[in-house]
Design an enzyme around this catalytic site. Structure first.
Site, PDB file in Angstrom:
ATOM      1  N   ARG A   1       0.836  -1.232   0.000  1.00 60.90           N
ATOM      2  CA  ARG A   1       0.000   0.000   0.000  1.00 60.90           C
ATOM      3  C   ARG A   1       0.864   1.272   0.000  1.00 60.90           C
ATOM      4  O   ARG A   1       0.400   2.347   0.382  1.00 60.90           O
ATOM      5  CB  ARG A   1      -0.981   0.031   1.168  1.00 60.90           C
TER       6      ARG A   1
ATOM      7  N   LYS B   1       6.912  23.816 -12.503  1.00 56.32           N
ATOM      8  CA  LYS B   1       6.049  22.648 -12.254  1.00 56.32           C
ATOM      9  C   LYS B   1       5.703  22.551 -10.768  1.00 56.32           C
ATOM     10  O   LYS B   1       4.565  22.234 -10.408  1.00 56.32           O
ATOM     11  CB  LYS B   1       6.714  21.362 -12.756  1.00 56.32           C
TER      12      LYS B   1
ATOM     13  N   GLU C   1      -4.809  17.420 -10.044  1.00 56.50           N
ATOM     14  CA  GLU C   1      -5.369  17.906 -11.321  1.00 56.50           C
ATOM     15  C   GLU C   1      -6.887  18.053 -11.249  1.00 56.50           C
ATOM     16  O   GLU C   1      -7.615  17.640 -12.153  1.00 56.50           O
ATOM     17  CB  GLU C   1      -4.972  16.946 -12.452  1.00 56.50           C
TER      18      GLU C   1
ATOM     19  N   HIS D   1      -0.682  13.497 -28.525  1.00 53.67           N
ATOM     20  CA  HIS D   1      -1.088  12.119 -28.252  1.00 53.67           C
ATOM     21  C   HIS D   1      -1.697  11.482 -29.510  1.00 53.67           C
ATOM     22  O   HIS D   1      -1.426  10.311 -29.828  1.00 53.67           O
ATOM     23  CB  HIS D   1      -2.096  12.120 -27.098  1.00 53.67           C
TER      24      HIS D   1
HETATM   25  P1  NAD Z   1      12.606   6.905 -21.710  1.00 49.14           P
HETATM   26  O1  NAD Z   1      12.499   6.692 -20.265  1.00 49.14           O
HETATM   27  O2  NAD Z   1      12.122   5.820 -22.594  1.00 49.14           O
HETATM   28  O3  NAD Z   1      14.105   7.254 -22.079  1.00 49.14           O
HETATM   29  C1  NAD Z   1      14.429   7.487 -23.426  1.00 49.14           C
HETATM   30  C2  NAD Z   1      15.606   6.640 -23.909  1.00 49.14           C
HETATM   31  O4  NAD Z   1      16.805   7.220 -23.420  1.00 49.14           O
HETATM   32  C3  NAD Z   1      15.593   5.198 -23.403  1.00 49.14           C
HETATM   33  O5  NAD Z   1      16.043   4.364 -24.452  1.00 49.14           O
HETATM   34  C4  NAD Z   1      16.646   5.190 -22.289  1.00 49.14           C
HETATM   35  O6  NAD Z   1      17.290   3.944 -22.158  1.00 49.14           O
HETATM   36  C5  NAD Z   1      17.600   6.252 -22.765  1.00 49.14           C
HETATM   37  N1  NAD Z   1      18.309   6.969 -21.701  1.00 49.14           N
HETATM   38  C6  NAD Z   1      17.764   7.529 -20.611  1.00 49.14           C
HETATM   39  N2  NAD Z   1      18.685   8.238 -19.941  1.00 49.14           N
HETATM   40  C7  NAD Z   1      19.841   8.091 -20.608  1.00 49.14           C
HETATM   41  C8  NAD Z   1      21.141   8.605 -20.419  1.00 49.14           C
HETATM   42  N3  NAD Z   1      21.413   9.463 -19.438  1.00 49.14           N
HETATM   43  N4  NAD Z   1      22.104   8.230 -21.282  1.00 49.14           N
HETATM   44  C9  NAD Z   1      21.819   7.394 -22.319  1.00 49.14           C
HETATM   45  N5  NAD Z   1      20.600   6.926 -22.578  1.00 49.14           N
HETATM   46  C10 NAD Z   1      19.616   7.271 -21.727  1.00 49.14           C
HETATM   47  O7  NAD Z   1      11.807   8.233 -22.180  1.00 49.14           O
HETATM   48  P2  NAD Z   1      11.525   9.654 -21.522  1.00 49.14           P
HETATM   49  O8  NAD Z   1      11.360  10.560 -22.674  1.00 49.14           O
HETATM   50  O9  NAD Z   1      12.470   9.990 -20.457  1.00 49.14           O
HETATM   51  O10 NAD Z   1      10.115   9.428 -20.828  1.00 49.14           O
HETATM   52  C11 NAD Z   1       8.959   9.167 -21.573  1.00 49.14           C
HETATM   53  C12 NAD Z   1       7.925   8.584 -20.630  1.00 49.14           C
HETATM   54  O11 NAD Z   1       7.638   9.545 -19.625  1.00 49.14           O
HETATM   55  C13 NAD Z   1       6.607   8.244 -21.278  1.00 49.14           C
HETATM   56  O12 NAD Z   1       6.214   6.956 -20.856  1.00 49.14           O
HETATM   57  C14 NAD Z   1       5.641   9.293 -20.753  1.00 49.14           C
HETATM   58  O13 NAD Z   1       4.319   8.804 -20.647  1.00 49.14           O
HETATM   59  C15 NAD Z   1       6.233   9.562 -19.403  1.00 49.14           C
HETATM   60  N6  NAD Z   1       5.899  10.887 -18.845  1.00 49.14           N
HETATM   61  C16 NAD Z   1       5.427  10.926 -17.574  1.00 49.14           C
HETATM   62  C17 NAD Z   1       5.133  12.142 -16.995  1.00 49.14           C
HETATM   63  C18 NAD Z   1       4.678  12.199 -15.569  1.00 49.14           C
HETATM   64  O14 NAD Z   1       4.298  13.277 -15.097  1.00 49.14           O
HETATM   65  N7  NAD Z   1       4.725  11.100 -14.848  1.00 49.14           N
HETATM   66  C19 NAD Z   1       5.335  13.328 -17.715  1.00 49.14           C
HETATM   67  C20 NAD Z   1       5.835  13.262 -19.009  1.00 49.14           C
HETATM   68  C21 NAD Z   1       6.115  12.021 -19.574  1.00 49.14           C
HETATM   69  N1  GLY Z   2       3.223  15.944 -17.167  1.00 45.15           N
HETATM   70  C1  GLY Z   2       1.971  16.469 -16.741  1.00 45.15           C
HETATM   71  C2  GLY Z   2       1.770  16.472 -15.272  1.00 45.15           C
HETATM   72  O1  GLY Z   2       2.639  16.094 -14.531  1.00 45.15           O
HETATM   73  O2  GLY Z   2       0.723  16.845 -14.830  1.00 45.15           O
END
Ligand code: NAD
Ligand code: GLY
Length: 368
Positions: free
Chosen positions: A121, A227, A237, A253
């Site tokens: 939890r 943020k 939200e 999207h």
């Molecule tokens: P990701 O986590 O897939 O990373 C992108 C690529 O970069 C991967 O192949 C990873 O292995 C590589 N990588 C990461 N750090 C590295 C480094 N320092 N050196 C070399 N390679 C590295 O993608 P992302 O763009 O970081 O995240 C996208 C995800 O985030 C999506 O699933 C999206 O839905 C989510 N997201 C969440 C929120 C939230 O508020 N929780 C907000 C925006 C996006």
């Molecule tokens: N990435 C949008 C949020 O955190 O609300």
């Protein structure tokens, strides 16, 4: 080092931004790591680049890193990896007061955060974001989720981390395309509420992307502070404020869905194009000037990012893109709220958008 407090009632924490935070990880986490064995969840690409540094830093603090290494990429954010990760944490006898470390981009942060939210939890976790996108957006604010066959991020929880350590050195190993995708989320903060910051991006964005350390620290710290202000006011939200962080995301999207959520279009690339579309659609409705909308498109083009969906070769019409929007999790009793712009630096939530008008607008954009 910059330190940004995230003052969420009942769950405040710090985001620390600087160079070398992973190399001094045990020191940074002092008091939070209660046991010798420390569970670290990451992906194979990040482990290759940063696993040794983290392992050594924990060792120097008298700890042993125990690893769960997932395949890189969005596909890992699924039920199977979530279940296996939770089982692994149970086997590691992680207790509610223990911290799990999430080392990676948004994929690792979202999956680890969700596993931490449901383990017994709720156990604690620390975000160690290694992409620009994760440092400026996903590691802050406590949104955690996985994808299901029905869509992206449809199953998740709000669960705040105890600490976020954004090591700018991690950006040195990040592929340039990923860095630029993350930059879309930086620009987003300027467009939605801070015209001066958009002007800063115009002046310094290219040099920041090229590697200037001081500019990187400013960009990440300024974004996180923006943020943090929003999340503090509207954590779940519910007030229409945090929803502004979705600027560009509804259009983006639909583009991601049309390209199969594949490497054809990264999330941040979709957000950049989506913000251009949101701005042009706002101009079409007479909300902002066409000049301002084109200024946004020009900025993305100037830093080498796609700014025109006509260049994507999507082979679909506007109605097909709108169809993807109908599955958006922001759908609310049959209407889809859109984040639109009154000017650069002034976003608002429009709940009266006619999707047939959006489809006609997109037909024009797809034709170029
Ligand atoms: P990701 O986590 O897939 O990373 C992108 C690529 O970069 C991967 O192949 C990873 O292995 C590589 N990588 C990461 N750090 C590295 C480094 N320092 N050196 C070399 N390679 C590295 O993608 P992302 O763009 O970081 O995240 C996208 C995800 O985030 C999506 O699933 C999206 O839905 C989510 N997201 C969440 C929120 C939230 O508020 N929780 C907000 C925006 C996006
Ligand atoms: N990435 C949008 C949020 O955190 O609300």
């Amino acid at each position: 080092m910059a330190v940004i407090p995230v003052d969420i009632a009942g769950a405040p924490y710090e985001v620390r931004i600087g160079t070398g935070l992973l190399a001094s990880l045990a020191e940074q986490c002092s008091g939070r790591l209660r046991k010798r064995r420390v569970p670290v969840i990451t992906d194979a690409q990040v482990h290759k680049a940063w696993g040794g540094v983290v392992e050594q830093a924990l060792h120097e603090g008298g700890h042993e890193a125990v690893w769960r290494i997932l395949p890189p990429g969005e596909a890992s954010k699924n039920w199977e990896q979530l279940a296996a990760t939770v089982d692994w944490l149970l086997a590691e006898e992680v207790e509610r007061g223990d911290h799990v470390l999430a080392l990676g981009g948004g994929v690792i942060g979202d999956l680890t955060g969700f596993a931490a939210a449901i383990l017994k939890r709720g156990c604690k976790f620390i975000q160690l974001p290694t992409t620009l996108l994760a440092q400026v957006d996903s590691s802050v604010g406590g949104k955690t989720a996985i994808n299901t066959p029905a869509g992206k991020n449809l199953v998740g929880a709000f669960h705040q981390p105890s600490l976020v350590l954004a090591d700018l050195a991690a950006l040195d190993t990040l592929p340039e395309r990923e860095l630029k995708a993350g930059y879309a989320e930086v620009v987003k903060y300027g467009l939605l509420g801070d015209a001066d910051f958009f002007a800063w991006c115009q002046a310094h964005g290219a040099a920041m992307l090229a590697g200037d350390a001081a500019l990187r620290e400013y960009a990440v710290a300024h974004s996180v502070a923006a943020k943090a202000r929003i999340v503090k006011e509207d954590e779940k939200e519910t007030l229409g404020l945090r929803a502004l962080l979705n600027l560009g995301h509804t259009f983006g999207h639909a583009l991601e869905a049309q390209t199969g959520f594949s490497s054809r279009l990264l999330h941040g690339e979709g957000v950049a194009l989506g913000m251009v579309l949101a701005a042009r659609f706002s101009a079409r409705r007479g909300l902002m000037t066409q000049d301002s909308a084109e200024c946004i498109a020009r900025h993305f083009a100037e830093v080498g990012m796609a700014s025109e969906i006509s260049a994507l070769g999507l082979n679909c019409n506007g109605q097909a893109l709108v169809q993807h929007m109908l599955h958006d999790k922001k759908m609310d009793a049959g209407t889809l709220p859109f984040v639109l712009l009154k000017s650069i630096g002034e976003a608002f939530l429009a709940k009266d958008v006619d999707l047939a008008e959006v489809a006609r607008f997109l037909d024009g954009e797809l034709a170029g």
